[in-house]
Write a protein that holds these residues in place. Structure first.
Motif, PDB file in Angstrom:
ATOM      1  N   VAL A 197       8.746 -12.296   2.153  1.00  0.00           N
ATOM      2  CA  VAL A 197       8.466 -10.963   1.658  1.00  0.00           C
ATOM      3  C   VAL A 197       9.615 -10.583   0.816  1.00  0.00           C
ATOM      4  O   VAL A 197      10.655 -10.582   1.456  1.00  0.00           O
ATOM      5  N   PRO A 198       9.543 -10.335  -0.393  1.00  0.00           N
ATOM      6  CA  PRO A 198      10.626 -10.046  -1.122  1.00  0.00           C
ATOM      7  C   PRO A 198      11.498  -8.910  -0.710  1.00  0.00           C
ATOM      8  O   PRO A 198      10.906  -7.847  -0.335  1.00  0.00           O
ATOM      9  N   LYS A 199      12.838  -8.887  -0.510  1.00  0.00           N
ATOM     10  CA  LYS A 199      13.631  -7.921  -0.007  1.00  0.00           C
ATOM     11  C   LYS A 199      13.451  -7.386   1.298  1.00  0.00           C
ATOM     12  O   LYS A 199      13.517  -6.073   1.583  1.00  0.00           O
ATOM     13  N   VAL A 200      12.649  -8.288   2.266  1.00  0.00           N
ATOM     14  CA  VAL A 200      12.226  -7.776   3.376  1.00  0.00           C
ATOM     15  C   VAL A 200      13.477  -7.188   4.236  1.00  0.00           C
ATOM     16  O   VAL A 200      13.097  -6.128   5.106  1.00  0.00           O
ATOM     17  N   ASP A 201      14.577  -7.662   4.233  1.00  0.00           N
ATOM     18  CA  ASP A 201      15.636  -7.085   5.013  1.00  0.00           C
ATOM     19  C   ASP A 201      16.357  -5.820   4.592  1.00  0.00           C
ATOM     20  O   ASP A 201      16.839  -5.136   5.142  1.00  0.00           O
ATOM     21  N   GLU A 202      15.834  -5.526   3.573  1.00  0.00           N
ATOM     22  CA  GLU A 202      16.622  -4.129   2.887  1.00  0.00           C
ATOM     23  C   GLU A 202      15.485  -2.990   3.248  1.00  0.00           C
ATOM     24  O   GLU A 202      15.839  -1.934   2.980  1.00  0.00           O
ATOM     25  N   ALA A 203      14.261  -3.158   3.513  1.00  0.00           N
ATOM     26  CA  ALA A 203      13.603  -2.333   4.142  1.00  0.00           C
ATOM     27  C   ALA A 203      13.824  -1.478   5.051  1.00  0.00           C
ATOM     28  O   ALA A 203      14.008  -2.066   6.197  1.00  0.00           O
ATOM     29  N   GLU A 204      13.834  -0.289   5.133  1.00  0.00           N
ATOM     30  CA  GLU A 204      14.507   0.515   6.365  1.00  0.00           C
ATOM     31  C   GLU A 204      13.527   1.800   6.415  1.00  0.00           C
ATOM     32  O   GLU A 204      13.078   2.205   5.505  1.00  0.00           O
ATOM     33  N   VAL A 205      13.380   2.259   7.716  1.00  0.00           N
ATOM     34  CA  VAL A 205      12.573   3.606   7.563  1.00  0.00           C
ATOM     35  C   VAL A 205      13.447   4.640   8.097  1.00  0.00           C
ATOM     36  O   VAL A 205      13.988   4.430   9.350  1.00  0.00           O
ATOM     37  N   SER A 206      14.013   5.644   7.323  1.00  0.00           N
ATOM     38  CA  SER A 206      14.867   6.617   7.662  1.00  0.00           C
ATOM     39  C   SER A 206      14.237   7.622   8.639  1.00  0.00           C
ATOM     40  O   SER A 206      12.990   8.110   8.405  1.00  0.00           O
ATOM     41  N   GLU A 207      14.915   8.174   9.934  1.00  0.00           N
ATOM     42  CA  GLU A 207      14.258   8.943  10.647  1.00  0.00           C
ATOM     43  C   GLU A 207      14.359  10.524   9.840  1.00  0.00           C
ATOM     44  O   GLU A 207      13.702  11.380  10.509  1.00  0.00           O
ATOM     45  N   ASP A 208      14.946  10.900   8.855  1.00  0.00           N
ATOM     46  CA  ASP A 208      15.060  12.039   8.257  1.00  0.00           C
ATOM     47  C   ASP A 208      13.941  12.608   7.668  1.00  0.00           C
ATOM     48  O   ASP A 208      12.974  11.511   7.031  1.00  0.00           O
ATOM     49  N   ALA A 262       5.839   0.220   5.697  1.00  0.00           N
ATOM     50  CA  ALA A 262       5.996   1.467   5.562  1.00  0.00           C
ATOM     51  C   ALA A 262       6.804   1.844   4.144  1.00  0.00           C
ATOM     52  O   ALA A 262       6.722   2.819   3.592  1.00  0.00           O
ATOM     53  N   ASN A 263       7.405   0.615   3.701  1.00  0.00           N
ATOM     54  CA  ASN A 263       8.128   0.756   2.402  1.00  0.00           C
ATOM     55  C   ASN A 263       7.391   0.364   1.353  1.00  0.00           C
ATOM     56  O   ASN A 263       7.695   0.103   0.165  1.00  0.00           O
ATOM     57  N   GLY A 264       6.048   0.061   1.606  1.00  0.00           N
ATOM     58  CA  GLY A 264       5.213  -0.518   0.516  1.00  0.00           C
ATOM     59  C   GLY A 264       5.033  -1.962   0.231  1.00  0.00           C
ATOM     60  O   GLY A 264       4.442  -2.503  -0.930  1.00  0.00           O
ATOM     61  N   LEU A 265       5.616  -2.673   0.856  1.00  0.00           N
ATOM     62  CA  LEU A 265       5.599  -4.225   0.641  1.00  0.00           C
ATOM     63  C   LEU A 265       4.452  -4.785   1.498  1.00  0.00           C
ATOM     64  O   LEU A 265       3.908  -4.146   2.248  1.00  0.00           O
ATOM     65  N   ASP A 266       3.998  -5.848   0.564  1.00  0.00           N
ATOM     66  CA  ASP A 266       2.628  -6.591   1.078  1.00  0.00           C
ATOM     67  C   ASP A 266       3.190  -7.412   2.358  1.00  0.00           C
ATOM     68  O   ASP A 266       3.817  -8.556   2.024  1.00  0.00           O
ATOM     69  N   ASP A 282       6.635  -3.865  10.085  1.00  0.00           N
ATOM     70  CA  ASP A 282       6.384  -2.485   9.944  1.00  0.00           C
ATOM     71  C   ASP A 282       7.341  -1.837   9.086  1.00  0.00           C
ATOM     72  O   ASP A 282       6.762  -0.838   8.373  1.00  0.00           O
ATOM     73  N   LYS A 283       8.498  -1.972   8.983  1.00  0.00           N
ATOM     74  CA  LYS A 283       9.479  -1.391   8.133  1.00  0.00           C
ATOM     75  C   LYS A 283       8.889  -1.657   6.762  1.00  0.00           C
ATOM     76  O   LYS A 283       8.956  -0.832   5.854  1.00  0.00           O
ATOM     77  N   ALA A 284       8.566  -3.070   6.352  1.00  0.00           N
ATOM     78  CA  ALA A 284       8.300  -3.407   5.191  1.00  0.00           C
ATOM     79  C   ALA A 284       7.182  -2.695   4.568  1.00  0.00           C
ATOM     80  O   ALA A 284       7.236  -2.443   3.355  1.00  0.00           O
TER      81      ALA A 284
END
Lengths: 243, 73
Positions: free
Chosen positions: A232-243, A149-153, A145-147
């Motif tokens: 999924v490339p850079k999947v662990d870097e995808a985060e969803v900020s609460e701000d 939300a960050n536009g990853l496939d 879901d985070k990935a």
């Protein structure tokens, strides 16, 4: 001549004034456009975050419902078979009256208890493990879901998640059915006690191995999801900020 | 003269106390640095580790006691 020079100066002043005015307008238009794009991007970002939050809340609720449901179903099945196990125990005692060897009688009764207790213990263990697998799958979904939300496939991950959900559902059914089983002995003769008891023992063993296989299949299906997620490339870097 | 020495000593004591306080703060784990919730990590390494650590149960091992009894019949 004076008039001509004055006219040229005036024309130049007008040209400079018009040019400055046009430049100011263009700057304003560009500024507005940039602001609009920023606003739209912020709005899209907010929508993605809201969507992610809603998805996660729903997933949490579903996870709790699923784990609670399995526990409750197993418990209900267990309550249903409790009286059956006790009734068959009495029947076994009666059948064992034909057996003269007291030690063998005691062993048969003990094995009867052990077999049914083992079924209870193992279904409890399988329930716990299955719920752990479901929790891990939830974490995989959270990462997906985070990935997303960050536009990853994450299409391949979603497909694997569906397969894992199906494998978990099959394992749940198997565990639930196993919790409702009882194992009784058909005592024929004293000489055949070992094989009579062995038949029930083997039945339980076969059933437990089969249920364990469904749990393993569920675990492996979640492993496949984790593999798809890892691709999924850079999947662990995808985060969803609460701000 | 005495007054100057007292001021110098006082400042030195304050500086030392400050250094001690700062070192205590940086060595002790801050409450804010602790994870605020108990939610497990969702990074792929943690997910894979937990999948590997799952205990599916050893059916044959669980039957050892029963088999000993059955074989004694």
């Amino acid at each position: 001549m004076k008039h001509i020079i004055g006219g040229v100066i005036l024309a130049l002043l007008v040209a400079v004034s018009v040019s400055a005015h046009t430049e100011g307008d263009v700057q304003g238009i560009v500024k507005d456009a940039v602001q609009n794009v920023r606003k739209e991007a912020t709005q899209l970002r907010k929508e993605a975050v809201d969507q992610f939050k809603a998805k996660r809340e729903e997933a949490k609720t579903q996870l709790k419902a699923k784990t609670d449901e399995l526990k409750a179903k197993v418990q209900t099945k267990r309550e249903e078979v409790k009286s059956k196990i006790e009734a068959r125990k009495v029947e076994l005692k009666d059948k064992l009256k034909t057996v003269r060897d007291e030690k063998k009688k005691q062993i048969v009764e003990r094995v009867y208890n052990s077999v049914n207790e083992l079924n209870e213990r193992m279904t409890d263990h399988f329930t716990k493990t299955l719920n752990q697998i479901q929790e891990v799958l939830d974490r995989v979904e959270s990462r997906a879901d985070k990935a997303e939300a960050n536009g990853l496939d994450v299409a391949s991950v979603r497909t694997a998640i569906t397969a894992a959900e199906s494998a978990i559902a099959s394992a749940r059914s198997a565990v639930e059915a196993q919790a409702g089983k009882t194992y009784s002995f058909t005592v024929t003769t004293e000489e055949k006690l070992r094989s009579d008891v062995g038949t029930a023992r083997q039945a339980l063993h076969t059933d437990l191995v089969a249920v364990r296989e469904t749990i393993k299949a569920a675990r492996d299906a979640v492993k496949s999801v984790a593999v798809a997620l890892g691709q999924v490339p850079k999947v662990d870097e995808a985060e969803v900020s609460e701000d | 003269m005495n007054k100057t020495i007292l001021i110098v000593v006082g400042v030195a004591v304050l500086v030392l106390a400050g250094i001690w306080f700062w070192s205590q703060q940086s060595s002790a784990p801050s409450q804010a640095q602790q994870p605020s919730s108990q939610e497990p990590s969702d990074n792929t390494a943690s997910i894979n580790a937990d999948l590997e650590a799952l205990d599916l149960g050893d059916v044959d091992k669980e039957f050892q006691g029963i088999d000993a009894d059955v074989n004694s019949l």
